[in-house]
Design an enzyme around this catalytic site. Structure first.
Site, short mmCIF file in Angstrom:
data_model
loop_
_atom_site.label_atom_id
_atom_site.label_comp_id
_atom_site.label_asym_id
_atom_site.label_seq_id
_atom_site.Cartn_x
_atom_site.Cartn_y
_atom_site.Cartn_z
N LYS A 10 -45.43 49.82 105.24
CA LYS A 10 -44.83 49.28 104.03
C LYS A 10 -45.87 49.14 102.91
O LYS A 10 -47.08 49.26 103.15
CB LYS A 10 -44.19 47.92 104.34
CG LYS A 10 -43.06 48.01 105.36
CD LYS A 10 -42.53 46.64 105.70
CE LYS A 10 -41.45 46.68 106.75
NZ LYS A 10 -40.94 45.31 107.04
N TYR A 50 -31.98 50.02 104.65
CA TYR A 50 -31.75 48.62 105.04
C TYR A 50 -30.28 48.22 104.92
O TYR A 50 -29.96 47.03 104.87
CB TYR A 50 -32.63 47.69 104.20
CG TYR A 50 -34.08 47.76 104.57
CD1 TYR A 50 -34.52 47.35 105.83
CD2 TYR A 50 -35.03 48.24 103.68
CE1 TYR A 50 -35.85 47.42 106.18
CE2 TYR A 50 -36.38 48.31 104.03
CZ TYR A 50 -36.77 47.90 105.28
OH TYR A 50 -38.10 47.97 105.63
N ASN A 113 -44.91 42.09 106.41
CA ASN A 113 -45.27 42.31 107.82
C ASN A 113 -45.75 43.73 108.11
O ASN A 113 -45.73 44.19 109.23
CB ASN A 113 -44.14 41.88 108.75
CG ASN A 113 -42.88 42.69 108.60
OD1 ASN A 113 -42.84 43.68 107.87
ND2 ASN A 113 -41.83 42.27 109.29
N HIS A 116 -42.70 49.06 109.67
CA HIS A 116 -41.33 49.13 110.19
C HIS A 116 -41.31 50.15 111.31
O HIS A 116 -41.96 51.19 111.23
CB HIS A 116 -40.36 49.58 109.09
CG HIS A 116 -39.03 49.99 109.64
ND1 HIS A 116 -38.03 49.09 109.91
CD2 HIS A 116 -38.56 51.21 110.02
CE1 HIS A 116 -37.00 49.73 110.42
NE2 HIS A 116 -37.29 51.02 110.49
N GLU A 127 -32.83 57.11 110.72
CA GLU A 127 -33.95 56.90 109.80
C GLU A 127 -34.76 58.17 109.60
O GLU A 127 -35.18 58.46 108.47
CB GLU A 127 -34.82 55.75 110.31
CG GLU A 127 -34.11 54.42 110.23
CD GLU A 127 -34.85 53.27 110.87
OE1 GLU A 127 -34.47 52.12 110.59
OE2 GLU A 127 -35.80 53.49 111.65
#
Length: 151
Positions: A10, A50, A113, A116, A127
């Site tokens: 990310k 998402y 975080n 992913h 994805e």
């Protein structure tokens, strides 16, 4: 064909210079990198990715964050790669992630975080198809393949 998973570093991971560290963990584990690109996702891509969270209160902030800068999108291949990658990544909430995991070692806040990873074969397929064209994925055999997996 061996199992494949989608992994994305990310914007926080990219900005903090963690790309090499994270790539290295997957390589050292013995997985094969078959797709890699750096992209700043469009809102449309982020909303599709998402989409499962669309009705959740954090959805807009998540989309804003993931589109705020470059993401390193990857496809990794190997036996059991989805479950194993989830273990390498660690718990979604970094403060609950075990030491030695990517999030346990490199992240503190759930909103930042770092990484992913697909959570199931169906999610991985969706994805991968969302982020990559088939022509962007490379089918190759690493020279050390016989030292990584039993035939």
């Amino acid at each position: 064909m061996a199992e494949r998973t989608f992994i994305a570093i990310k914007p926080d991971g990219v900005q903090r210079g963690l790309v090499g560290e994270i790539l290295g963990r997957f390589e050292r584990k013995g997985f094969k990198l078959v797709g890699l690109k750096q992209i700043t996702p469009s809102r449309a891509l982020a909303e599709q990715h998402y989409g499962v969270h669309k009705e959740r209160p954090f959805f807009a902030g998540l989309v804003d964050f993931i589109t705020s800068g470059p993401v390193v999108a990857m496809v990794w291949e190997g036996d059991g790669v989805i479950a194993s990658a989830r273990k390498l990544i660690g718990a979604t909430k970094p403060l609950e992630a075990e030491p030695g995991t990517i999030r346990g070692d490199l992240a503190v806040n759930i909103g930042r975080n770092v990484i992913h990873g697909s959570d199931a074969p169906e999610t991985a397929e969706f994805e991968i198809g969302l982020w990559f064209d088939a022509a962007e994925l490379n089918d190759w055999t690493p020279s050390d393949q016989t030292w990584r997996v039993e035939a």
